[in-house]
Motif scaffolding. Structure first.
Motif, short mmCIF file in Angstrom:
data_model
loop_
_atom_site.label_atom_id
_atom_site.label_comp_id
_atom_site.label_asym_id
_atom_site.label_seq_id
_atom_site.Cartn_x
_atom_site.Cartn_y
_atom_site.Cartn_z
N ARG A 137 -14.78 0.89 -7.08
CA ARG A 137 -14.74 -0.28 -7.82
C ARG A 137 -13.46 -0.63 -8.54
N TYR A 138 -12.70 0.60 -8.96
CA TYR A 138 -11.65 0.57 -9.60
C TYR A 138 -10.81 1.50 -9.22
N LEU A 139 -9.58 1.35 -8.89
CA LEU A 139 -8.59 2.20 -8.19
C LEU A 139 -7.12 2.16 -8.93
N ASN A 140 -6.51 2.92 -9.42
CA ASN A 140 -5.32 2.78 -10.14
C ASN A 140 -4.33 4.01 -9.86
N LEU A 141 -3.42 3.70 -9.10
CA LEU A 141 -2.32 4.92 -8.62
C LEU A 141 -0.89 4.36 -9.35
N SER A 142 -0.87 3.42 -10.28
CA SER A 142 0.32 3.10 -10.80
C SER A 142 1.07 4.18 -11.47
N HIS A 143 2.36 3.95 -11.60
CA HIS A 143 3.54 5.17 -12.09
C HIS A 143 3.48 6.29 -11.61
N ASN A 144 3.71 6.10 -10.21
CA ASN A 144 4.13 7.54 -9.78
C ASN A 144 5.09 7.35 -8.67
N ASN A 145 5.34 8.19 -7.88
CA ASN A 145 6.44 7.94 -6.95
C ASN A 145 6.13 7.65 -5.59
N LEU A 146 4.94 7.02 -5.39
CA LEU A 146 4.18 6.93 -4.17
C LEU A 146 5.28 5.85 -3.12
N MET A 147 5.59 6.07 -1.81
CA MET A 147 6.19 5.25 -0.95
C MET A 147 5.47 4.94 0.20
N GLY A 148 6.10 4.08 1.10
CA GLY A 148 5.84 3.65 2.31
C GLY A 148 4.86 2.33 2.07
N HIS A 149 3.92 2.18 3.02
CA HIS A 149 3.05 0.72 2.86
C HIS A 149 1.95 0.94 2.41
N ILE A 150 1.42 -0.26 1.77
CA ILE A 150 0.14 -0.49 1.35
C ILE A 150 -0.90 -0.41 2.36
N PRO A 151 -1.82 0.65 2.57
CA PRO A 151 -2.57 0.67 3.75
C PRO A 151 -3.58 -0.59 3.82
N ALA A 152 -3.64 -1.01 5.07
CA ALA A 152 -4.38 -2.16 5.32
C ALA A 152 -5.86 -1.78 5.12
N SER A 153 -6.20 -0.62 5.25
CA SER A 153 -7.72 -0.19 5.00
C SER A 153 -8.23 -0.45 3.75
N LEU A 154 -7.55 -0.69 2.70
CA LEU A 154 -7.81 -0.91 1.19
C LEU A 154 -8.64 -2.23 1.44
N GLY A 155 -8.39 -3.14 2.52
CA GLY A 155 -9.52 -4.40 2.73
C GLY A 155 -10.82 -4.04 2.84
N ASN A 156 -10.92 -2.70 3.35
CA ASN A 156 -12.65 -2.14 3.65
C ASN A 156 -13.27 -2.03 2.29
N ILE A 157 -12.56 -1.91 1.24
CA ILE A 157 -13.48 -1.65 -0.18
C ILE A 157 -13.88 -3.12 -0.53
N SER A 158 -14.78 -3.32 0.03
CA SER A 158 -15.20 -4.91 -0.35
C SER A 158 -15.83 -5.08 -1.75
N VAL A 159 -16.01 -4.01 -2.35
CA VAL A 159 -16.57 -4.17 -3.84
C VAL A 159 -15.51 -3.93 -4.75
N LEU A 160 -14.35 -3.76 -4.50
CA LEU A 160 -13.09 -3.30 -5.29
C LEU A 160 -12.90 -4.70 -6.18
N GLU A 161 -13.04 -4.07 -7.88
CA GLU A 161 -12.75 -5.36 -8.84
C GLU A 161 -11.30 -5.07 -9.45
N SER A 162 -10.75 -3.89 -9.36
CA SER A 162 -9.55 -3.60 -9.96
C SER A 162 -8.49 -2.53 -8.87
N LEU A 163 -7.33 -3.39 -8.89
CA LEU A 163 -6.43 -2.46 -7.80
C LEU A 163 -5.10 -2.54 -8.58
N ASP A 164 -4.52 -1.38 -9.06
CA ASP A 164 -3.26 -1.21 -9.70
C ASP A 164 -2.29 -0.43 -8.96
N LEU A 165 -1.20 -0.72 -8.22
CA LEU A 165 -0.36 0.16 -7.52
C LEU A 165 1.01 -0.12 -7.93
N SER A 166 1.33 -0.66 -9.18
CA SER A 166 2.59 -1.05 -9.76
C SER A 166 3.37 0.31 -10.19
#
Length: 373
Positions: A194-223
């Motif tokens: 339901r809540y995923l926060n990966l912000s303030h790191n050094n992550l690279m590459g594309h946002i995975p399309a598989s995140l669309g499978n998490i149908s109940v996700l309420e908060s997504l922070d990749l900033s």
């Protein structure tokens, strides 16, 4: 620590020094909360004796340690909060268990100094974050959920106190560390997250399309990472998404349009200079969805692109300087009649500069002198 003690909460005090290694074999503790103190050094490995432990919160201390891989052997652990300490190192050691942290619902290790890639093997083994409704079985955890649980976590950007752990409450917060590499596509298998926060790191590459499978996700922070590419259209299927933050990355192209995405404002995308489309004011090229930029025009438009490269201030300054120089040259030509070819071009062939006036002026100046002689 007697074998009958179930709750050990000493949070929000001023305790300092190390956590004593006092957890004996047969320990029956279910909940340990030592957050908000000044505890230092390492986590005591004697915690492995607490096989019934379901929640451990040591956040907001000064603990300096590596990630406690040995906790994978705690079969009932639901909550692990290590945030705001001095943990470091990577999370890539080989697992000693086939299904490490299989019952974990809350993992918060934010604001530490972890490095390396994200722990892919954990994303594959968090069974409590996969198909919760299908895997839900009757248990005796009601007492833990109602009485033993107390945790302060950050949800949707706000610090909140939780006093009940619901079966379907799941959160992963790995923000404000030094993780690098890409976001693994396996994270989309956590379809009950339901809540995923990966912000303030050094992550690279594309946002995975598989995140669309998490149908109940309420908060997504990749900033505040280094993510590039476009925003996957698959994210428009996240109809429960209430908080989205993709700011301060290198994302490009058009922002997907959907009923849910139309609720997010500019601050969800700020800092991505090549994103375009609503709610941003930058418009997209209708053909490819990319932001229209002068430097990307065709060769046949090079002349216009060259002109567009100068601002209006430069143009005005150029015209002004040219007018002043032109007036000066014109006055010089009229006054001295030079060059003759240019004078004849503008005033006609046969035009001669009138020197009679000049001669008269010279005679007048010379007259007093001549009279004196």
């Amino acid at each position: 620590m007697s074998k009958s003690l179930s709750i050990f909460h000493l949070n929000a005090n001023n305790f300092s020094g190390p956590i004593p290694s006092i957890f004996i074999k047969g320990c029956s503790l279910q909940s340990i909360n030592l957050s908000g103190n000044k505890l230092q050094r390492r986590l005591p490995k004697s915690l492995i004796n607490c096989k019934s432990l379901r929640g451990l919160d040591v956040g907001n201390n000064r603990i300096r340690d590596k990630f406690p891989f040995w906790m994978e052997a705690l079969p009932e652990l639901r909550v692990l909060v290590l945030k705001s300490n001095k943990f470091d190192g990577n999370m890539l050691l080989p697992s000693r268990s086939n299904l490490p942290f299989s019952k974990l619902q809350v993992l918060d290790i934010s604001r530490n100094a972890f490095v390396g890639s994200l722990p892919q093997r954990y994303f594959k083994s968090f069974r409590a974050m996969m198909d919760v409704k299908e895997n839900q079985t009757p248990s005796d955890d009601d007492a833990f959920q109602d009485l033993f649980f107390e945790m302060r976590i950050t949800l949707k950007g706000l610090d909140q106190l939780l006093k009940r752990l619901l079966e379907d409450f799941t959160i992963i917060d790995l923000s404000s560390n030094k993780f690098s590499g890409t976001i693994p596509r396996f994270i989309g298998n956590l379809n009950s997250l339901r809540y995923l926060n990966l912000s303030h790191n050094n992550l690279m590459g594309h946002i995975p399309a598989s995140l669309g499978n998490i149908s109940v996700l309420e908060s997504l922070d990749l900033s505040s990472n280094k993510l590039d590419g476009g925003i996957p259209n698959e994210l428009t299927s996240l109809t429960f998404l209430a908080k989205l933050n993709l700011s301060m990355n290198d994302l490009v192209g058009q922002i997907p349009q959907s009923t849910q995405f139309s609720t997010f404002e500019n601050d969800s995308y700020v800092g991505n200079l090549r994103l375009c489309g609503f709610p941003l004011t930058r418009k997209c090229n209708e053909e490819n969805g990319q932001r229209m930029q002068p430097e990307e025009q065709d060769d046949e438009d090079d002349e216009y692109g060259f002109i567009d490269g100068f601002g209006w201030r430069s143009v005005v300054m150029g015209y002004g300087s040219g007018i002043i120089v032109g007036i000066g040259i014109g006055c010089w030509i009229i006054r001295f009649g030079r060059p003759r070819w240019l004078v004849e071009f503008f005033f006609g062939v046969g035009y001669t500069y009138n020197k009679n006036k000049k001669k008269k002026k010279t005679r007048k100046r010379a007259t007093p002198t001549q009279r004196g002689t």
